[in-house]
Scaffold this active site. Structure first.
Site, PDB file in Angstrom:
ATOM      1  N   LYS A  33       0.819  -1.214   0.000  1.00 58.11           N
ATOM      2  CA  LYS A  33       0.000   0.000   0.000  1.00 58.11           C
ATOM      3  C   LYS A  33       0.852   1.262   0.000  1.00 58.11           C
ATOM      4  O   LYS A  33       0.360   2.346  -0.354  1.00 58.11           O
ATOM      5  CB  LYS A  33      -0.924   0.006   1.222  1.00 58.11           C
ATOM      6  CG  LYS A  33      -1.964  -1.102   1.250  1.00 58.11           C
ATOM      7  CD  LYS A  33      -3.134  -0.801   0.346  1.00 58.11           C
ATOM      8  CE  LYS A  33      -4.251  -1.815   0.538  1.00 58.11           C
ATOM      9  NZ  LYS A  33      -5.456  -1.505  -0.218  1.00 58.11           N
ATOM     10  N   ASP A  55      -8.837  -0.521   6.208  1.00 57.44           N
ATOM     11  CA  ASP A  55      -8.727  -1.735   7.023  1.00 57.44           C
ATOM     12  C   ASP A  55      -7.386  -1.761   7.747  1.00 57.44           C
ATOM     13  O   ASP A  55      -7.146  -2.643   8.563  1.00 57.44           O
ATOM     14  CB  ASP A  55      -8.838  -2.987   6.140  1.00 57.44           C
ATOM     15  CG  ASP A  55     -10.287  -3.345   5.831  1.00 57.44           C
ATOM     16  OD1 ASP A  55     -11.083  -3.374   6.780  1.00 57.44           O
ATOM     17  OD2 ASP A  55     -10.606  -3.572   4.661  1.00 57.44           O
TER      18      ASP A  55
END
Length: 410
Positions: A76, A121
């Site tokens: 990410k 998340d």
């Protein structure tokens, strides 16, 4: 569960998709992030595991290990910062910011009052918080009930303000949109929805770096034959899979590898999208040990890329993932131990399930000549969870990894 996608094709990469996401833009993103302190500038390891290949009955098995991409612990780190840079450039064209200067904090005084917000998340929010800290702007992160306090602390460590909400990831996305509208804050999300596609596109575009490195680490040139026959990709909302598959599709065109999508059974939004032929919602509880894949609704933008190129869709159980984590951590005399988190191992777990059913394996084209790649998308981003599931700490596995490398270099 297993589904063969009737809409997947072996066509050339379509111009209408290239206009949205392209190899050239991926290379630009990679260059802009080349000076970011939170990215390791060396390519992440591509581990070849011959023992695992022999056990699986394939010609080769490789793991692209994203745990070393960044101190942030996951892939990410490639998406959120490039999306933040491009957002600032779009919103403030009169400032004439240099993209590399943004990520190295050259304009932090001018951006101190600028605020971005996102739901997460865990990994995306952590990467966005770190990017905002580097740029010098403010960051607000919305977390749902199932995000661990350990992941919350990792995000807050980069200066983000945390908002907690009840419910799951999709409800945190809805809350984020409401808070953003109330305050006039731009959303930096990795999932798209109606009227919101530019930022998620930029996030996905950042993941092209993974595919670029894969080519450099194998054939060394895009003109060569694809080094992998099969690539297993994790689901979630579909962003990472779209970023990598679109890059490889554009490079290899009709000779692209077979793409297999993998999700938790209880978070099967992409599987349901394949069945219905349009972006769909998951049918289960969404709560999974694979926290990074615990998403209930497909990104419509990602689906534009995935529908025509993902050949097969699969779901796996949490137990399947835990077993794969343990196998990669254990290693062998021929295979280096790998620290792979809960969401990182979906590809291996799916491949093992496929090979238990010879007829399905033949449908997918897995045989003795197959060269299979999985993307290990994260390390131990929740260290206590990793230790509980694997039976030893990530530090212990890393120590054995280093010892394995020393023995091989003797």
């Amino acid at each position: 569960m297993f589904f063969a996608n009737p809409r997947a094709s072996r066509s050339t990469y379509p111009k209408h998709l290239q206009d949205i996401m392209s190899v050239d833009a991926a290379h630009e993103s990679r260059d802009w992030l080349s000076s970011w302190e939170h990215l390791n500038q060396k390519a992440t390891p591509l581990w070849e595991l011959p023992g695992m290949a022999e056990e699986l009955g394939v010609a080769g098995f490789w793991v692209k290990d994203e745990s070393t991409r960044s101190p942030l612990g996951s892939f990410k780190a490639l998406g959120a910062p490039i999306a933040l840079i491009r957002l600032i450039l779009r919103l403030m064209p009169h400032e004439s910011f240099d993209p590399k200067g943004l990520i190295t904090g050259q304009y932090r005084q001018r951006l101190h009052d600028f605020t971005v917000i996102s739901a997460t998340d865990g990994n995306h929010g952590r990467a966005l918080a770190a990017a905002a800290q580097s740029v010098g702007c403010q960051c607000v992160i919305v977390l749902h009930a199932n995000v661990s306090t350990e992941r919350e602390a990792a995000i807050a460590a980069y200066g983000a303000r945390i908002i907690r909400v009840e419910g799951n990831y999709d409800e945190s996305v809805e809350h984020t949109a409401a808070v953003a509208e109330q305050n006039g804050w731009p959303v930096v999300s990795d999932t798209s929805y109606e009227g919101y596609e530019i930022v998620p596109r930029d996030v996905m575009q950042g993941y092209g770096t993974i595919a670029a490195e894969l080519i450099e680490q194998t054939t060394g040139q895009a003109q060569a034959t694809c080094p992998f026959t099969h690539v297993f990709l994790q689901g979630g909302v579909g962003g990472m899979a779209a970023g990598i598959s679109s890059y490889l599709w554009e490079i290899y065109q009709e000779q692209r590898p077979v793409f297999v999508m993998v999700e938790p059974r209880q978070a099967d939004c992409l599987y349901q999208s394949a069945i219905q032929g349009l972006p769909a919602k998951a049918t289960g509880s969404v709560d999974s040990v694979m926290a990074g894949l615990a998403c209930g609704e497909t990104s419509p933008l990602a689906w534009r890329f995935l529908e025509p190129c993902v050949d097969f869709f699969m779901t796996i159980s949490d137990d399947d993932a835990v077993s794969a984590m343990q196998q990669l951590a254990h290693g062998s005399p021929t295979d280096i131990p790998v620290v792979a988190g809960e969401s990182a191992v979906a590809g291996l777990a799916a491949l093992q399930i496929l090979l238990r059913d010879p007829a399905t394996a033949r449908t997918v084209g897995i045989d003795r000549d197959s060269r299979v790649l999985i993307i290990s998308t994260e390390g131990a981003t929740a260290p206590s969870v990793y230790e509980r599931l694997v039976g030893e700490s990530a530090e212990a596995v890393t120590a054995r990894q280093h010892q394995w490398q020393l023995q091989k270099n003797v």
